[in-house]
Design a protein around this motif. Sequence first.
Motif: not given
Length: 293
Positions: A15-16, A19, A39, A212, A216-217, A220, A243, A293
């Motif tokens: 996941i990380w 991005p 985001r 994102l 990813c945020t 995550a 990552n 990120t």
Amino acid sequence: MTRRGWVLFLALGVIWGVPYAMIRIAVESIDPVVVAFGRTAIGGLLLLPVALYTNAFRGVLARWRMLLAYTAVEIIGPWVLLGYAEQTLHSSTVGILLAAVPLIAVVLVTMLGHDHFDGRRTLGLAVGFAGVAALVGLDIDLTAPAALGAVAVVTIGYAIGPIIYDRTLADLPALGVVTASLLLAALVYTPFTAVSWPEHIPADAAWSVLGLAVICTAAAFLVFFALIAEVGPARATVVTYINPAVAIVLGIAALGEPLTIGMAIGFPLVIIGSIIGTRSATARVRDAVPVRT
């Protein structure tokens, strides 16, 4: 590590690592500040109900000055600068350069007097920075230094952020700090987003921004907190080393970026140097909760 711990660890590593490719796609047609706003705003709003339900904001707003400082070096500056850098640099290159964050953190912690250089630490720093030098010297067009400078600023910010967090915010609920930081960053971005909003947002860019924010945020950080609860903060932060590998694979497979000599030499050196150089780092800095990120 338990089976659940391994699943969470590998999931977060992927996941990380995603991005970088998503940012690259988004900034091809959208201003970096608009990408960062989308985001942070969407991600923060998704986390907000969870934070409210768990009373995670207790004490957070009372320390708004340090929250602002933390947010500035971890989100507000870095997430715009990353978008700017990826308008010029390959996403995989940016991912490798950011793998040097632990090395910068070691230098800063030592300068602050919380640790000291020994033989192993010095060797790790030398190997890691040699990897960065190889990547920069062999792969990056030095006639466009602004993008490289942007990544350098992000790297320093990502190293400073956990130190601020550890010294001033670590006793507060981590979910509350992260959610407040995302919403605060979105608020700062708002006026700049208003004047930079594009007339048309292509579908691939829109999906990238949404990915994102959601994956990813918001998702995550929920996975990250679950991982901390399962394996502890020290092991959880080792995901930093996964990552860049994911970023390289996605950059090559999804975006058609080349696998270069600089990457082949620089990536292993940066990772090996980071592992050696941070192995004896103080638990306080190693265990700080990052925003990445």
